[in-house]
Design a protein around this motif. Sequence first.
Motif, PDB file in Angstrom:
ATOM      1  N   GLU A 171      -0.866  45.068  49.228  1.00 48.41           N
ATOM      2  CA  GLU A 171       0.187  45.930  50.106  1.00 48.41           C
ATOM      3  C   GLU A 171       1.393  45.226  50.378  1.00 48.41           C
ATOM      4  N   PRO A 172       1.907  44.823  49.616  1.00 51.54           N
ATOM      5  CA  PRO A 172       3.080  44.098  49.923  1.00 51.54           C
ATOM      6  C   PRO A 172       4.406  44.863  50.541  1.00 51.54           C
ATOM      7  N   THR A 173       4.392  46.208  50.080  1.00 49.05           N
ATOM      8  CA  THR A 173       5.497  46.995  50.562  1.00 49.05           C
ATOM      9  C   THR A 173       5.301  47.900  51.873  1.00 49.05           C
ATOM     10  N   SER A 174       3.918  47.465  52.437  1.00 49.02           N
ATOM     11  CA  SER A 174       3.486  48.256  53.652  1.00 49.02           C
ATOM     12  C   SER A 174       4.632  48.353  54.909  1.00 49.02           C
ATOM     13  N   SER A 175       5.170  47.210  54.860  1.00 51.23           N
ATOM     14  CA  SER A 175       6.120  46.965  55.933  1.00 51.23           C
ATOM     15  C   SER A 175       7.460  46.762  55.709  1.00 51.23           C
ATOM     16  N   LEU A 176       7.825  47.162  54.267  1.00 50.22           N
ATOM     17  CA  LEU A 176       9.329  46.991  53.793  1.00 50.22           C
ATOM     18  C   LEU A 176       9.958  48.297  54.014  1.00 50.22           C
ATOM     19  N   SER A 177      11.402  47.916  53.865  1.00 53.75           N
ATOM     20  CA  SER A 177      12.359  49.072  54.074  1.00 53.75           C
ATOM     21  C   SER A 177      12.436  49.467  52.779  1.00 53.75           C
ATOM     22  N   ASP A 178      13.207  50.464  52.425  1.00 56.00           N
ATOM     23  CA  ASP A 178      13.365  51.183  51.180  1.00 56.00           C
ATOM     24  C   ASP A 178      14.206  49.961  50.206  1.00 56.00           C
ATOM     25  N   HIS A 179      15.165  49.226  50.660  1.00 54.70           N
ATOM     26  CA  HIS A 179      16.099  48.619  50.150  1.00 54.70           C
ATOM     27  C   HIS A 179      14.893  47.155  49.809  1.00 54.70           C
ATOM     28  N   GLU A 180      14.316  46.858  50.733  1.00 57.78           N
ATOM     29  CA  GLU A 180      13.742  45.693  50.533  1.00 57.78           C
ATOM     30  C   GLU A 180      12.362  45.792  49.245  1.00 57.78           C
ATOM     31  N   THR A 181      12.033  47.089  49.391  1.00 56.19           N
ATOM     32  CA  THR A 181      10.930  47.558  48.419  1.00 56.19           C
ATOM     33  C   THR A 181      11.584  47.472  47.129  1.00 56.19           C
ATOM     34  N   LYS A 182      12.795  48.118  46.996  1.00 59.33           N
ATOM     35  CA  LYS A 182      13.496  48.026  45.399  1.00 59.33           C
ATOM     36  C   LYS A 182      13.515  46.580  45.145  1.00 59.33           C
ATOM     37  N   VAL A 183      14.196  45.570  45.935  1.00 59.87           N
ATOM     38  CA  VAL A 183      14.172  44.511  45.553  1.00 59.87           C
ATOM     39  C   VAL A 183      13.177  43.707  44.952  1.00 59.87           C
ATOM     40  N   LEU A 184      12.039  44.024  45.662  1.00 60.36           N
ATOM     41  CA  LEU A 184      10.869  43.364  45.441  1.00 60.36           C
ATOM     42  C   LEU A 184      10.010  43.929  44.033  1.00 60.36           C
ATOM     43  N   LEU A 185      10.214  45.154  43.919  1.00 55.95           N
ATOM     44  CA  LEU A 185       9.913  45.770  42.584  1.00 55.95           C
ATOM     45  C   LEU A 185      10.680  45.277  41.577  1.00 55.95           C
ATOM     46  N   SER A 186      11.895  44.999  41.610  1.00 57.81           N
ATOM     47  CA  SER A 186      12.822  44.431  40.517  1.00 57.81           C
ATOM     48  C   SER A 186      12.440  43.293  40.160  1.00 57.81           C
ATOM     49  N   LEU A 187      12.057  42.363  41.202  1.00 57.80           N
ATOM     50  CA  LEU A 187      11.523  40.909  41.221  1.00 57.80           C
ATOM     51  C   LEU A 187      10.144  40.973  40.463  1.00 57.80           C
ATOM     52  N   ILE A 188       9.249  41.979  40.775  1.00 56.15           N
ATOM     53  CA  ILE A 188       7.888  41.965  39.858  1.00 56.15           C
ATOM     54  C   ILE A 188       8.245  42.342  38.594  1.00 56.15           C
ATOM     55  N   ARG A 189       9.030  43.122  38.276  1.00 56.08           N
ATOM     56  CA  ARG A 189       9.441  43.351  36.912  1.00 56.08           C
ATOM     57  C   ARG A 189       9.885  41.922  36.042  1.00 56.08           C
ATOM     58  N   GLU A 190      10.622  41.156  36.793  1.00 54.93           N
ATOM     59  CA  GLU A 190      11.332  40.050  36.271  1.00 54.93           C
ATOM     60  C   GLU A 190      10.140  39.088  36.238  1.00 54.93           C
ATOM     61  N   LEU A 191       9.479  39.097  37.098  1.00 52.95           N
ATOM     62  CA  LEU A 191       8.181  37.835  36.864  1.00 52.95           C
ATOM     63  C   LEU A 191       7.248  38.286  35.699  1.00 52.95           C
ATOM     64  N   ARG A 192       7.058  39.722  35.556  1.00 61.52           N
ATOM     65  CA  ARG A 192       6.194  40.294  34.419  1.00 61.52           C
ATOM     66  C   ARG A 192       7.004  39.849  33.004  1.00 61.52           C
ATOM     67  N   GLY A 193       8.274  39.896  32.979  1.00 59.87           N
ATOM     68  CA  GLY A 193       8.852  39.681  31.802  1.00 59.87           C
ATOM     69  C   GLY A 193       8.708  38.242  31.384  1.00 59.87           C
ATOM     70  N   ARG A 194       8.457  37.435  32.530  1.00 58.48           N
ATOM     71  CA  ARG A 194       8.289  35.908  32.160  1.00 58.48           C
ATOM     72  C   ARG A 194       6.680  35.473  32.047  1.00 58.48           C
ATOM     73  N   GLY A 195       5.896  36.502  31.637  1.00 57.70           N
ATOM     74  CA  GLY A 195       4.502  36.239  31.475  1.00 57.70           C
ATOM     75  C   GLY A 195       3.752  36.117  32.724  1.00 57.70           C
ATOM     76  N   VAL A 196       4.039  36.591  33.703  1.00 61.77           N
ATOM     77  CA  VAL A 196       3.164  36.321  34.928  1.00 61.77           C
ATOM     78  C   VAL A 196       2.237  37.432  34.973  1.00 61.77           C
ATOM     79  N   GLY A 197       0.794  37.198  35.156  1.00 64.64           N
ATOM     80  CA  GLY A 197      -0.021  38.627  35.411  1.00 64.64           C
ATOM     81  C   GLY A 197       0.125  38.855  36.972  1.00 64.64           C
ATOM     82  N   ILE A 198       0.439  40.032  37.218  1.00 63.44           N
ATOM     83  CA  ILE A 198       0.377  40.575  38.560  1.00 63.44           C
ATOM     84  C   ILE A 198      -0.650  41.527  39.050  1.00 63.44           C
ATOM     85  N   VAL A 199      -1.383  41.390  40.072  1.00 60.44           N
ATOM     86  CA  VAL A 199      -2.427  42.370  40.534  1.00 60.44           C
ATOM     87  C   VAL A 199      -1.743  42.817  41.784  1.00 60.44           C
ATOM     88  N   TYR A 200      -1.479  44.236  41.595  1.00 64.33           N
ATOM     89  CA  TYR A 200      -0.809  44.804  42.874  1.00 64.33           C
ATOM     90  C   TYR A 200      -1.492  45.842  43.453  1.00 64.33           C
TER      91      TYR A 200
END
Lengths: 502, 329
Positions: free
Chosen positions: A167-196
């Motif tokens: 639940e990483p976004t449960s206390s994030l604002s809209d903007h913070e959530t967007k930053v986090l989601l793009s970060l997750i996509r970037e990590l995925r691109g680099r081969g990290v396995g993400i359990v969300y």
Amino acid sequence: MAKPLLEARRVSKSFAGVRALKEVSLTVYPGEVLAVVGENGAGKSTLMKILAGVQSPDSGELLVEDVVRTIGSVQEALSLGIALIHQELNLAETLDVGANIFLGREPHCCGWVDAGRISKEARLVLERVGLKVDPSTLVGDLTIGQQQLVEIAKALSVDARVLIMDEPTSSLSDHETKVLLSLIRELRGRGVGIVYISHRLGEVGGLADRVEVLRDGENAGSLLGNEISHGAMVQLMVGRELSQFYPHQSHQTGEVVLEVRGLRTRAYPGQAVDFQLRAGEVVGMAGLVGAGRSELLEALFGVVPALQGSVRVSGELVSPRSPRAAMDAGIALVPEDRKHQGLFLEMGVRENLSIATLHKEQAGGFLNRTKEKALCEEMIPSMRIKTAGVDQPVQFLSGGNQQKVVIGKWLATRPSVFLLDEPTRGVDIGAKQEIYRLMEELAAKGAAVLFVSSDLEEILGMSDRVLVLHEGRLSGELHRSELSEEAVMRLATGEQTEAAAI
Amino acid sequence: MKKNLGILGLLVAVCVVTAFLSGSFLSAYNVENVLRRSALFGILSIGVGFVIITGGIDLSLGSVVCLVGCALPWLLTVQLWPLPLALLAVAAVSLGIGLFHGLLITKLRIQPFIVTLCGLLLYRGIARGFTADQTVGFGNEFKTLRLLATGKVPFLPGFELPAPLIFLALVAILAAIFLNRTIFGRYLLALGRNPQAATYSGIPTQRMTILAYVISSGLAGLGGVLFVLDVNSAQPVDFGNFYELYAIAAAVLGGCSLRGGEGSVVGILIGAALMQVLRNMITLVTTRNNVEFAIIGAVILLGVVADELARRIAARRRAAHVLETAGVR
């Protein structure tokens, strides 16, 4: 497909005789976002804790890159490249951001902490999560959302190959959530396995490559690519169509039962809150963590009396200076933390059910045992509380049955205003539906029901009307016809809308 | 009741062993003596039991015993106050001390340990102050009054019940009724189990906590009066010394958990009796009184450890049982 990074095979786990996980399997591949969804109490958090070494499974095995491992501690998990970002924040508030990021693995030279390196490297990871604070800021001075980002930065700094986010976004604002989601996509691109893990199915739909659904501690099914849709996930989560899940009916609303004017709580003394509840209404209260929802309910119930403002119940001015005063005015509160605030865990069902009505049923200070027994005989079957007997200590009941005991104790006071704070947290699906049914019944009998929930599905499914709080302010009100996940989130994150003017 | 069986067994065992080792243990004189001491300490133990049930602690009661035990003869023989007035004064002082403690603990939220630790020092200091460290006593006067503690009530041929036992019986019955049959007793137990849930249930937690400290100090006051009437005089330096620890130990042995919420009057009574039988055994059996504390400490530790182990085994069994039934389902 590539070799799995992490695999759980037929993992089971029980707590004090209650089975939390039953032969659950899960596979995480490199470069994918695997969403794990399920109702509260479905076992998601337990599974994640087992993957990250916080808890060990009773049976089943864990494989890291096809090698069977026992992950006995968080340290071990980290050394295998598995990092967990907890749902509850695990930060030392009195230390600064940099120290928190490197807690337990400080770069050092013969015992001296290398502060310069901490500061430099902390700055780098903070930039990646889009948090613009200095590493020397005290964590206690940050907002909850910022603290969540520090937690994520901490996980990034270990270069995890499997990143578990609860639940990483449960206390994030809209903007913070967007930053986090793009970060997750970037990590995925680099081969990290993400359990969300998330309750926000909209978010999951846009992000996940694969969805694993848990229900009551078991694998309920998985969805791949195009199969991922809101409806499909919900159906797997609850085991039936959503429309059948929430027993909501439209109500005949009557007189104003609760009228709150200019209420200022200690948490947000700068914000005066006004609202009304009518007889027969079920009103949801939404908002992010820390928006002041619980504080508002606690002020109405007199646990932490309000600083200012008036409260009228059925037109009569009441001043809830203490819970007893609120009870006398016809207000009841099912508190947020069932185990610490709602129940006497070692005491029996009988003593828990009667505790709020003892003073009404007394005879010269003596217990009225006949009335107490009659109350149990009425409540246990009518609320379908599953217990071995009236004297069974409530700690041995399941979460759902415990919650029914708390609700039952307040039903016994016959309140006209029923406040519930996260009434279905940690409750299994069957009990959840029964709790919804009880809320419906209460409203049908003419009580005003106000419930706080962080579960948007529940807010949307159960409310006639939704009040949204943002940082202590009532940022808007939505009627059932205007309800949508997006509308609620907009108000909860503080975005201005015309709807707020209503 | 089942919970008290262990400690009752220990009491019986210590009695049997002592009777076996010492011929005079079962003599009428010794039995009366042990009963008298048990009764006096039982009153203190019940008082502190109420505080322990709320999750608190009262370290001051030995000093309250000292203050009251010195004040009563001092008021009567030095200040020459009339008896009713002197009794009223010591009652007011001991109840007032409880109220004072309760207010500090609930309103200022100072920890009970600190409040009553300061009380422990304060009240003995006051007693030593107004008596100028001199022994105060009744001398040959107040013989009738002293019968309250020294008197005997015929019971069996050749055996009489010491008067303090009557007081204890009254206190114990009232305490048991209060704890088990009134809503206030239920509130105290609930408050001790979970103070936060008690607040959220509309229990007047502050008033109940204050009440517990008033009961504790009040019974310490009653104990102080009976103790000084029993021994005729009080030395402010050591009168009532360590009594709080005997009382707390008795309550804990009797099943009161220092975590709060647990305890029964019957258990406390058995615990208080066990403490006194142990002390008696040491006097009768050994010639070295100086090992008293060591033996008492060891026995209490054994009792508490055994109790904890038994509890764990029970919990494990229950968990296994729940698992089994869940598996069947």
